[in-house]
Design a protein around this motif. Structure first.
Motif, PDB file in Angstrom:
ATOM      1  N   ALA A   1       0.250  -0.864   9.719  1.00 42.00           N
ATOM      2  CA  ALA A   1       0.053   0.548  10.101  1.00 42.00           C
ATOM      3  C   ALA A   1      -1.103   1.142   9.325  1.00 42.00           C
ATOM      4  N   GLY A   2      -1.744   2.136   9.941  1.00 40.88           N
ATOM      5  CA  GLY A   2      -2.764   2.922   9.253  1.00 40.88           C
ATOM      6  C   GLY A   2      -4.152   2.322   9.354  1.00 40.88           C
TER       7      GLY A   2
ATOM      8  N   SER B   1      -6.485   6.513  -0.153  1.00 45.90           N
ATOM      9  CA  SER B   1      -7.389   7.525   0.403  1.00 45.90           C
ATOM     10  C   SER B   1      -6.599   8.721   0.922  1.00 45.90           C
ATOM     11  N   SER B   2      -5.362   8.484   1.318  1.00 47.82           N
ATOM     12  CA  SER B   2      -4.541   9.589   1.848  1.00 47.82           C
ATOM     13  C   SER B   2      -4.466  10.725   0.836  1.00 47.82           C
TER      14      SER B   2
ATOM     15  N   PHE C   1     -13.865   6.559   6.666  1.00 43.90           N
ATOM     16  CA  PHE C   1     -12.900   5.456   6.752  1.00 43.90           C
ATOM     17  C   PHE C   1     -13.449   4.399   7.698  1.00 43.90           C
TER      18      PHE C   1
ATOM     19  N   LEU D   1     -19.130  16.055  -0.347  1.00 43.79           N
ATOM     20  CA  LEU D   1     -18.649  15.972   1.030  1.00 43.79           C
ATOM     21  C   LEU D   1     -18.887  17.295   1.767  1.00 43.79           C
TER      22      LEU D   1
ATOM     23  N   GLY E   1       0.820  -1.213   0.000  1.00 40.96           N
ATOM     24  CA  GLY E   1       0.000   0.000   0.000  1.00 40.96           C
ATOM     25  C   GLY E   1       0.849   1.256   0.000  1.00 40.96           C
TER      26      GLY E   1
ATOM     27  N   ILE F   1     -16.365   8.025   0.618  1.00 39.01           N
ATOM     28  CA  ILE F   1     -15.655   9.103  -0.077  1.00 39.01           C
ATOM     29  C   ILE F   1     -14.209   8.751  -0.396  1.00 39.01           C
TER      30      ILE F   1
ATOM     31  N   PHE G   1      -6.254 -11.877   3.384  1.00 37.13           N
ATOM     32  CA  PHE G   1      -4.953 -12.556   3.207  1.00 37.13           C
ATOM     33  C   PHE G   1      -4.160 -12.730   4.508  1.00 37.13           C
TER      34      PHE G   1
ATOM     35  N   ILE H   1      -5.280  16.942   6.934  1.00 35.43           N
ATOM     36  CA  ILE H   1      -5.151  17.457   8.302  1.00 35.43           C
ATOM     37  C   ILE H   1      -4.508  16.364   9.155  1.00 35.43           C
TER      38      ILE H   1
ATOM     39  N   GLY I   1      -0.347   4.544   0.575  1.00 42.53           N
ATOM     40  CA  GLY I   1      -0.918   5.719   1.243  1.00 42.53           C
ATOM     41  C   GLY I   1       0.076   6.268   2.249  1.00 42.53           C
ATOM     42  N   ILE I   2      -0.403   7.111   3.145  1.00 40.24           N
ATOM     43  CA  ILE I   2       0.523   7.747   4.097  1.00 40.24           C
ATOM     44  C   ILE I   2       1.206   6.712   4.982  1.00 40.24           C
ATOM     45  N   ALA I   3       0.460   5.664   5.379  1.00 41.44           N
ATOM     46  CA  ALA I   3       1.053   4.662   6.272  1.00 41.44           C
ATOM     47  C   ALA I   3       2.155   3.898   5.550  1.00 41.44           C
TER      48      ALA I   3
ATOM     49  N   SER J   1      -6.644  10.085  11.703  1.00 42.50           N
ATOM     50  CA  SER J   1      -6.377   8.917  10.868  1.00 42.50           C
ATOM     51  C   SER J   1      -5.070   9.049  10.086  1.00 42.50           C
TER      52      SER J   1
ATOM     53  N   SER K   1      -2.653  10.849  10.977  1.00 46.43           N
ATOM     54  CA  SER K   1      -1.645  10.829  12.027  1.00 46.43           C
ATOM     55  C   SER K   1      -1.354   9.395  12.479  1.00 46.43           C
TER      56      SER K   1
HETATM   57  C1  LIG Z   1     -12.048  12.608   1.336  1.00 48.08           C
HETATM   58  C2  LIG Z   1     -11.342  12.193   2.591  1.00 48.08           C
HETATM   59  C3  LIG Z   1     -10.874  13.165   3.463  1.00 48.08           C
HETATM   60  C4  LIG Z   1     -10.167  12.772   4.604  1.00 48.08           C
HETATM   61  N1  LIG Z   1      -9.562  13.742   5.353  1.00 48.08           N
HETATM   62  C5  LIG Z   1      -8.775  13.367   6.374  1.00 48.08           C
HETATM   63  C6  LIG Z   1      -7.993  14.328   7.051  1.00 48.08           C
HETATM   64  O1  LIG Z   1      -7.955  15.502   6.703  1.00 48.08           O
HETATM   65  N2  LIG Z   1      -7.257  13.905   8.115  1.00 48.08           N
HETATM   66  C7  LIG Z   1      -7.228  12.592   8.507  1.00 48.08           C
HETATM   67  O2  LIG Z   1      -6.552  12.270   9.470  1.00 48.08           O
HETATM   68  N3  LIG Z   1      -7.919  11.662   7.855  1.00 48.08           N
HETATM   69  C8  LIG Z   1      -8.662  12.010   6.775  1.00 48.08           C
HETATM   70  N4  LIG Z   1      -9.316  11.047   6.075  1.00 48.08           N
HETATM   71  C9  LIG Z   1      -9.074   9.634   6.405  1.00 48.08           C
HETATM   72  C10 LIG Z   1      -7.673   9.254   5.936  1.00 48.08           C
HETATM   73  O3  LIG Z   1      -7.393   9.890   4.711  1.00 48.08           O
HETATM   74  C11 LIG Z   1      -7.464   7.753   5.752  1.00 48.08           C
HETATM   75  O4  LIG Z   1      -7.997   7.035   6.824  1.00 48.08           O
HETATM   76  C12 LIG Z   1      -5.955   7.502   5.646  1.00 48.08           C
HETATM   77  O5  LIG Z   1      -5.454   8.237   4.542  1.00 48.08           O
HETATM   78  C13 LIG Z   1      -5.614   6.038   5.467  1.00 48.08           C
HETATM   79  O6  LIG Z   1      -4.237   5.956   5.167  1.00 48.08           O
HETATM   80  P1  LIG Z   1      -3.609   4.547   4.840  1.00 48.08           P
HETATM   81  O7  LIG Z   1      -2.241   4.796   4.363  1.00 48.08           O
HETATM   82  O8  LIG Z   1      -3.807   3.634   5.967  1.00 48.08           O
HETATM   83  O9  LIG Z   1      -4.526   3.977   3.639  1.00 48.08           O
HETATM   84  P2  LIG Z   1      -4.668   4.512   2.161  1.00 48.08           P
HETATM   85  O10 LIG Z   1      -4.216   5.898   2.022  1.00 48.08           O
HETATM   86  O11 LIG Z   1      -6.039   4.189   1.701  1.00 48.08           O
HETATM   87  O12 LIG Z   1      -3.610   3.616   1.375  1.00 48.08           O
HETATM   88  C14 LIG Z   1      -3.790   2.228   1.254  1.00 48.08           C
HETATM   89  C15 LIG Z   1      -3.258   1.803  -0.096  1.00 48.08           C
HETATM   90  O13 LIG Z   1      -3.194   0.377  -0.152  1.00 48.08           O
HETATM   91  C16 LIG Z   1      -3.592  -0.034  -1.449  1.00 48.08           C
HETATM   92  N5  LIG Z   1      -4.007  -1.432  -1.395  1.00 48.08           N
HETATM   93  C17 LIG Z   1      -5.172  -1.942  -0.925  1.00 48.08           C
HETATM   94  N6  LIG Z   1      -5.182  -3.279  -1.053  1.00 48.08           N
HETATM   95  C18 LIG Z   1      -4.008  -3.629  -1.613  1.00 48.08           C
HETATM   96  C19 LIG Z   1      -3.441  -4.874  -2.001  1.00 48.08           C
HETATM   97  N7  LIG Z   1      -4.091  -6.028  -1.848  1.00 48.08           N
HETATM   98  N8  LIG Z   1      -2.207  -4.885  -2.561  1.00 48.08           N
HETATM   99  C20 LIG Z   1      -1.532  -3.709  -2.754  1.00 48.08           C
HETATM  100  N9  LIG Z   1      -2.024  -2.501  -2.416  1.00 48.08           N
HETATM  101  C21 LIG Z   1      -3.243  -2.467  -1.841  1.00 48.08           C
HETATM  102  C22 LIG Z   1      -4.700   0.933  -1.795  1.00 48.08           C
HETATM  103  O14 LIG Z   1      -4.943   0.976  -3.172  1.00 48.08           O
HETATM  104  C23 LIG Z   1      -4.167   2.239  -1.241  1.00 48.08           C
HETATM  105  O15 LIG Z   1      -3.419   2.938  -2.205  1.00 48.08           O
HETATM  106  C24 LIG Z   1     -10.013  11.398   4.926  1.00 48.08           C
HETATM  107  C25 LIG Z   1     -10.511  10.426   4.068  1.00 48.08           C
HETATM  108  C26 LIG Z   1     -11.142  10.810   2.899  1.00 48.08           C
HETATM  109  C27 LIG Z   1     -11.567   9.731   1.957  1.00 48.08           C
END
Ligand SMILES: Cc1cc2nc3c(=O)[nH]c(=O)nc-3n(C[C@H](O)[C@H](O)[C@H](O)COP(=O)(O)OP(=O)(O)OC[C@H]3O[C@@H](n4cnc5c(N)ncnc54)[C@H](O)[C@@H]3O)c2cc1C
Length: 468
Positions: free
Chosen positions: A430-431, A44-45, A403, A250, A12, A212, A224, A51, A14-16, A448, A450
Motif C-alpha cells: 500500500a501507499g 514522508s507522511s 513523491f 517548498l 514502514g 522534499i 527486496f 491534505i 507512514g500513513i500506509a 497520495s 489518500s
Molecule cells: C513535504 C511533503 C508534502 C506532501 N503533502 C502531501 C499532502 O498534503 N497530501 C498528499 O496526499 N500527499 C502529500 N505528499 C506526498 C505524501 O506525503 C507521500 O506520498 C505519502 O505520505 C507516502 O506515504 P507512505 O506511507 O506510502 O510512505 P511514507 O510515509 O514515506 O512511509 C514509508 C516508511 O517506510 C520506511 N521504510 C523505507 N524502507 C524501509 C525498509 N527497508 N524497512 C523498514 N522501513 C522502511 C520509511 O522510513 C518510512 O518511514 C507530500 C510529500 C511531502 C514530502
C-alpha cells in the motif's frame, strides 16, 4: 497454521503502514508488528501537508457538500484519460471517502473547511490539523493504545520465502515470521540510480532536482521484492513542482500574477494551474520555463493588488510566496539568477528568448488583463498586466520532487502481483511503494496520502479476512 512470531508484519510506519496495521488489528489480528528503518515514526507522511482526498465523507456532509465516489471516479479517470487500471481505481474511489472518515475515528482531526485540490466540481480535500505530523501523531497514539508494536531502526533487507509464499522478513541475520507481510515502505526519491531508471522526468532536471520527502525513501522494496518476481508499474510517474532553484524552500503553487513562457517566448497554460496539471504542462515544454513579472512585486504601490494563490489552506493562513517576494527577488537579482531589465526587449535578450515573440506574448497578456479575459482562462482575480518596469524573469524547472510512483503492482485487494499478474501468496502492499494508483495526472490535492490510507486499510483487512 504455520509457526509465526506475529500475525502480520508491516514494513514502514507512514500513513500506509499505520493504516494497514490498524485495519489488520480491527479485523482481529492482535499481534501486529510495524518495522521502521528510521529512528522516527512517520516517513514522508509525517512531513506532508496533511491534505487527504476522499468522497463522500461526513466532513463534506457537515459542510453541505454533495459528492460521491462515482464523481470522484469520473474525475479521476477523465483526468488520467483512463490510463490507469480502472478496477483498482474503482476500489480506491469507493473506499477513499470511508477511509477519511475512518482516519477521523482513529483520532485524526480535520479542519471544517475543505479545499479544492485541482479542477474538481466540489471541494473534497480534507486538511488535517497540524498537517502530516498531526495525522501520524494520532495514528501513532492509537497504535500505542492498541499495543501495536512499532520497531524503529529495523531496515528490512530481505523477504523470507518458502514454497513461493512470503512468510516473513529479515534484517541481516535476524528473521521474523508472520502469516503475511504488508509492504508500505514509501518511494525511492532518495535513490539516484532508481530515479534515473524510473523517474527520468525528474532526474533530467539535473542538479536542480530537490526531494522534499523523508530519508527512508530509498526504494528498498524494489530490490527486496525481486526474489518473488514482483511486477513494477507506473514508470515515469510521480509529482514535480515548479522551482526556481534559489533556495530549497517548498512552494506548491506559482503565484497567480506571474506569467510563464516557454523557450519560444510563448505562454502555455494558466499559471495558477493545480500542480498535478502544471507537471504535465512542463513535460510538454521540455521541462524549462521562464517566470516573468514586473516591479509591482517589489513596489506594490506602483500597481493594482491581485491575489497570489487560489485559496487559503486552513492552518496555513497568511503565508506569502517564499520565492517571489521583494527580499528574495533583490537577493537573486544580485546573484544573477533573476534577470532585470528596463524594457521587455532587454529582458528577453537577458533570458535568451526570441525578442519579438516574447514582447508580443506580453502585449497580448496585458490586453487580456485590460479586457478581463485570459487565453488560458486564468481567473480574473490574478490578472495584472506586466507593465511597470523594471521587468524581471527567471528560469524555472519542475525540479521539486514530492513523491515517486513507480512501484509494486497490486490488485484491488492490495495483493502484490508477480510478473505473470498472479497474486504472490503472503505479500501485500500500500501507499507510495505501489504503482498504478496515481496516474500521469495527480488528482486534486491529497491523492497520495489518500492512496496510502485507503489501500493500507484495504490490505490490512484482506490479510485478516484471508486468515479466518
Ligand atoms: C513535504 C511533503 C508534502 C506532501 N503533502 C502531501 C499532502 O498534503 N497530501 C498528499 O496526499 N500527499 C502529500 N505528499 C506526498 C505524501 O506525503 C507521500 O506520498 C505519502 O505520505 C507516502 O506515504 P507512505 O506511507 O506510502 O510512505 P511514507 O510515509 O514515506 O512511509 C514509508 C516508511 O517506510 C520506511 N521504510 C523505507 N524502507 C524501509 C525498509 N527497508 N524497512 C523498514 N522501513 C522502511 C520509511 O522510513 C518510512 O518511514 C507530500 C510529500 C511531502 C514530502
Amino acid at each position: 497454521m504455520a509457526d509465526v512470531d506475529v500475525d502480520v508484519i508491516v514494513i514502514g510506519s507512514g500513513i500506509a503502514g499505520l493504516a494497514a496495521a490498524h485495519s489488520a488489528w480491527e479485523a482481529g489480528l492482535k499481534r501486529v508488528l510495524v518495522a521502521e528503518s528510521e529512528g522516527v515514526v512517520g516517513g514522508s507522511s509525517r512531513l506532508s501537508g496533511g491534505i487527504v482526498m476522499g468522497a463522500p465523507t461526513r466532513y463534506q456532509k457537515a459542510a453541505g457538500i454533495d459528492d460521491s465516489a462515482d464523481m470522484l471516479f469520473h474525475d479521476y479517470m477523465s483526468l488520467n484519460q483512463w490510463m490507469v487500471e480502472a478496477g483498482v481505481i474503482r476500489r480506491y474511489c469507493d473506499e477513499a471517502g470511508p477511509a477519511v472518515d475512518w482516519l477521523g475515528d482513529l483520532g485524526v482531526q480535520f479542519h471544517e473547511d475543505l479545499i479544492y485540490g485541482g479542477g474538481e466540481i466540489v471541494p473534497r480535500c480534507h486538511c488535517a490539523v497540524n498537517g502530516g505530523q498531526g495525522i501520524i501523531d494520532s495514528l501513532h497514539a492509537k497504535a500505542r493504545e492498541r499495543e501495536i508494536d512499532i520497531a524503529l531502526g529495523q531496515r528490512i533487507d530481505r523477504l523470507i520465502v518458502e514454497g513461493g509464499r512470503v512468510v516473513g522478513v529479515a534484517v541481516g541475520d535476524d528473521e521474523i515470521r508472520a502469516h503475511a507481510v504488508i509492504v508500505a515502505s514509501g518511494g525511492f526519491a532518495k535513490n539516484m540510480a532508481l530515479m534515473e531508471e524510473f523517474f527520468p522526468g525528474a532526474y533530467g532536471t539535473g542538479d536542480w532536482m530537490w526531494y522534499i520527502g523523508a530519508d527512508g525513501s530509498r526504494g528498498d522494496a524494489i530490490e527486496f521484492t525481486k526474489s518473488v518476481n514482483a511486477q513494477l508499474t507506473g514508470h515515469g510517474r510521480g509529482l514535480r513542482l515548479l522551482h526556481p532553484n534559489f533556495v530549497t524552500t517548498l512552494e506548491a503553487f506559482v503565484p497567480g500574477w506571474m506569467v510563464l513562457v516557454n523557450r519560444d517566448g510563448r505562454r502555455f497554460g494558466a499559471e495558477n494551474a493545480p500542480y498535478g496539471l502544471m507537471d504535465g504542462f512542463m513535460t510538454a515544454q521540455g521541462n524549462v520555463a521562464f517566470a516573468i513579472f514586473d516591479d509591482v512585486v517589489l513596489n506594490p504601490e506602483k500597481g493594482p493588488q491581485v491575489e497570489t494563490y487560489k485559496q487559503t489552506i486552513p492552518g496555513r493562513e497568511g503565508r506569502g510566496s517564499p520565492n517571489w517576494n521583494p527580499i528574495m527577488v533583490e537577493e537573486q537579482v544580485g546573484r544573477g539568477r533573476i534577470k532585470r531589465s528596463e524594457t521587455l526587449e532587454g529582458l528577453a535578450r537577458e533570458l535568451g528568448l526570441p525578442v519579438e515573440r516574447f514582447v508580443a506574448t506580453i502585449k497580448r497578456y496585458n490586453a487580456g488583463c485590460a479586457a478581463g479575459v485570459d487565453d488560458y482562462d486564468k481567473d480574473k482575480k490574478f490578472l495584472r498586466p506586466i507593465s511597470h518596469p523594471p521587468y524581471y524573469g527567471a528560469e524555472v524547472r519542475p525540479a521539486t520532487v514530492c513523491f515517486t510512483q513507480t512501484g509494486l503492482r497490486i490488485d484491488r485487494d492490495g495483493r502484490v502481483l508477480n510478473d505473470f499478474s498472479e497474486p504472490i501468496p503472503g505479500l501485500f502492499a500500500a501507499g507510495e511503494v505501489t504503482g498504478g494508483i496515481i496516474g500521469d495526472r495527480y488528482v486534486g490535492s491529497g491523492n497520495s496520502l489518500s492512496n496510502g490510507a485507503t489501500f493500507g486499510r484495504i490490505a490490512g483487512r484482506t490479510v485478516a479476512n484471508n486468515l479466518q
